[in-house]
Motif scaffolding. Structure first.
Motif, PDB file in Angstrom:
ATOM      1  N   UNK A 151       8.654  49.958  22.159  1.00 51.47           N
ATOM      2  CA  UNK A 151       9.404  50.858  21.297  1.00 51.47           C
ATOM      3  C   UNK A 151       9.142  52.316  21.656  1.00 51.47           C
ATOM      4  N   UNK A 152      10.072  53.171  21.192  1.00 50.20           N
ATOM      5  CA  UNK A 152       9.877  54.614  21.342  1.00 50.20           C
ATOM      6  C   UNK A 152       9.135  55.127  20.114  1.00 50.20           C
ATOM      7  N   UNK A 153       8.024  55.883  20.295  1.00 50.40           N
ATOM      8  CA  UNK A 153       7.201  56.271  19.142  1.00 50.40           C
ATOM      9  C   UNK A 153       7.838  57.299  18.225  1.00 50.40           C
ATOM     10  N   UNK A 154       8.807  58.067  18.705  1.00 49.62           N
ATOM     11  CA  UNK A 154       9.438  59.085  17.858  1.00 49.62           C
ATOM     12  C   UNK A 154      10.621  58.520  17.090  1.00 49.62           C
ATOM     13  N   UNK A 155      11.489  57.784  17.799  1.00 53.87           N
ATOM     14  CA  UNK A 155      12.697  57.268  17.148  1.00 53.87           C
ATOM     15  C   UNK A 155      12.450  55.950  16.431  1.00 53.87           C
ATOM     16  N   UNK A 156      11.421  55.206  16.837  1.00 60.12           N
ATOM     17  CA  UNK A 156      11.178  53.891  16.263  1.00 60.12           C
ATOM     18  C   UNK A 156      12.170  52.847  16.762  1.00 60.12           C
ATOM     19  N   UNK A 157      12.895  53.151  17.848  1.00 61.32           N
ATOM     20  CA  UNK A 157      13.884  52.213  18.388  1.00 61.32           C
ATOM     21  C   UNK A 157      13.344  51.542  19.638  1.00 61.32           C
ATOM     22  N   UNK A 158      13.911  50.385  19.949  1.00 58.20           N
ATOM     23  CA  UNK A 158      13.544  49.697  21.178  1.00 58.20           C
ATOM     24  C   UNK A 158      13.848  50.575  22.383  1.00 58.20           C
ATOM     25  N   UNK A 159      12.962  50.525  23.395  1.00 61.06           N
ATOM     26  CA  UNK A 159      13.188  51.324  24.602  1.00 61.06           C
ATOM     27  C   UNK A 159      14.242  50.626  25.458  1.00 61.06           C
ATOM     28  N   UNK A 160      15.467  51.132  25.359  1.00 59.40           N
ATOM     29  CA  UNK A 160      16.558  50.525  26.104  1.00 59.40           C
ATOM     30  C   UNK A 160      16.663  51.081  27.519  1.00 59.40           C
ATOM     31  N   UNK A 161      15.799  52.049  27.880  1.00 60.50           N
ATOM     32  CA  UNK A 161      15.746  52.469  29.278  1.00 60.50           C
ATOM     33  C   UNK A 161      14.943  51.476  30.111  1.00 60.50           C
TER      34      UNK A 161
END
Length: 523
Positions: A268-278
């Motif tokens: 996950x991305x720590x700022x957005x809280x979203x899965x890292x889709x990159x």
């Protein structure tokens, strides 16, 4: 399982749209670009041009390279070093006034009245107070005539140490992060390489790019200065019915890995809280996974690899960029794997388990190299010291063992909660201090040196409440200034180690099983 897949697909679709939108716009603040140009001019001795640029743009370089040392100098009262450091820094007048005013007050406390008088009467910064704030200046003038020192008259209701802490935070907030050498040339070179290679991972998830540090926005953009937890950044949107058993934050602060009861490992991305889709494999719904619940996770020091341990005793090593399993150890332990670590040279995988064993396996061969025997219950935590010559282990038997990592010999056994021998659930090596932080079910924070001698102990019983509200997890801030203890009922105790003070926060969660923080070499 169908429900989990459906929800992950929905999340993936949403994140792909966010990523696409983010990649269309790269925000580079003009003020940061000016600082890079100014740094280039300074490094090439173009001083006249640099002066003209700063005068016209009102943009100035930060010349303090070591923020942690600067903060420590303030907290320890080394004012000669502090004043020398800020000589070439363009601080706002109000900040300079606050700094010199505090130095004046400490001179009063030391009864160095002659030096205090010179500071008040002969520095333009404090003389400016006569016109800007006459009452404040008059108060300082009156302090010169105190016969005896009285803390309440000099410092008011705030202690000297608290004033130092506030001053450090205020000054560092004005300075901003230091800029690495030759940053402008480096960015141009990296841009050309990106254009040639068409690197898809360049697009930042959050839609902005920190040009001064060459990184996507992170929770830890200013982690060279510790600050206590103050607010929530994000909530990870887990699939319905999914329960997280383990969490690990990468040392570079850019990734959060979670391991779930269904065996899935997500990043996950720590700022957005979203899965890292990159990460292409996650964008395609191809997640790293274990056969059973993921009980343990740990990152390599450079954040390029992830180690996972499962309930069935298996261990896997993953390559973050591709999501491929590069080493599988099917039966690292007879029972569940509770903690894992990866040696700094990536040659050895270390694991502890419910079977009370600690084992090392070769990264190339996958065969067991060494077995550390001695604990009589679950091994809950393992960690190395800085040079990896010693391995520390903590167990539910209430003991911490210090092992010779090369020979496997137990050098010392500690019983931090004797005679009760309460469970040890957390160990963390503080490289900057050479201390080991030990988390136990006792309502206190304990740190020891490499030989196991106690150096810090802070009682937290008053803040945590009744004995039944025992800690179940612990974590440490990047520089070790703060430690955190959390109870199963959701009470968080923040320990400011320097002052041995404790504050409490209710997290509002039904049940807590763990807590983690970024504490790697880049944090």
């Amino acid at each position: 399982m169908h429900t989990l897949a459906t929800q992950r697909n929905a999340m993936s679709s949403s994140n792909k749209q966010s990523l696409s939108a983010a990649s269309q716009e790269l925000e580079l603040p003009a003020a940061d670009i000016l600082k890079l140009v100014a740094q280039f001019l300074k490094e090439h001795n173009l001083h006249h041009t640099l002066h003209a640029l700063q005068s016209e743009s009102n943009s100035h370089l930060c010349n303090i390279d070591d923020h942690a040392a600067f903060r420590s100098a303030i907290l320890d009262g080394h004012w000669d070093a502090v004043l020398q450091a800020v000589q070439s820094v363009d601080l706002p007048l109000a900040k300079r006034q606050s700094l010199l005013e505090h130095v004046f007050l400490e001179l009063i406390e030391l009864r160095q009245l002659a030096a205090a008088k010179i500071l008040l009467h002969q520095t333009d910064t404090l003389l400016s107070l006569r016109d800007m704030d006459p009452d404040r200046y008059a108060h300082l003038e009156n302090l010169l005539h105190l016969v005896d020192f009285h803390a309440n008259l000099v410092y008011g209701d705030v202690s000297k140490q608290a004033r130092r802490e506030h001053l450090a935070q205020s000054l560092l907030a004005s300075l901003g992060p230091p800029i690495p050498p030759s940053r402008l040339l480096t960015l141009i070179s990296q841009g050309l390489k990106f254009q040639a290679q068409h690197d898809p991972s360049f697009a930042p998830v959050a839609g902005a790019w920190d040009v001064l540090r060459d990184a996507a926005p992170s929770l830890f953009a200013h982690n060279d200065v510790d600050a206590p937890v103050s607010h929530q950044y994000a909530t990870l949107a887990l699939a319905q019915g999914q329960t997280v058993e383990s969490v690990a934050i990468a040392p570079n602060g850019q990734w959060i890995a979670t391991g779930s009861t269904d065996g899935i490992i997500e990043v996950w991305h720590p700022v957005t809280g979203k899965l890292r889709m990159d990460l292409e494999y996650q964008a395609k719904d191809k997640f790293m996974a274990m056969n059973t619940a993921v009980l343990a996770l740990a990152w390599a020091k450079d954040s390029s690899m992830l180690v996972s341990g499962a309930q069935d005793g298996g261990v896997k090593v993953w390559q973050l960029g591709t999501g491929k399993c590069i080493k599988r150890i099917s039966k690292a332990h007879a029972q569940g794997v509770t903690c894992v670590a990866l040696a700094g040279d990536w040659s050895v995988v270390v694991s502890g388990g419910f079977d009370a064993m600690i084992r090392t396996h070769g990264m190339q061969s996958g065969t067991m190299l060494k077995e550390f025997r001695g604990h009589t219950s679950f091994v809950n935590s393992i960690t190395f010291n800085s040079d990896e010559s010693k391995l520390f282990s903590g167990s539910s038997d209430g003991h911490v063992k210090i092992w010779d990592a090369k020979t496997g010999v137990c050098m010392k056994t500690l019983a931090p909660t004797a005679p009760h021998n309460l469970s040890v659930f957390h160990l963390h090596w503080l490289a900057s201090r050479g201390h080991l932080q030990i988390g136990t079910r006792a309502q206190s924070l304990l740190r020891v040196d490499v030989r196991g001698t106690p150096v810090v102990q802070v009682a937290c019983a008053k803040e945590l409440g009744p004995p039944v509200n025992e800690p179940v997890a612990a974590a440490t801030s990047p520089q070790g200034e703060y430690a955190y203890l959390v109870t199963e009922s959701g009470t968080l105790a923040t320990v400011y180690v320097r002052a041995k003070s404790v504050t409490k926060v209710e997290l509002g969660m039904d049940k807590v099983i763990g807590v983690t923080a970024c504490a790697g070499p880049m944090c």
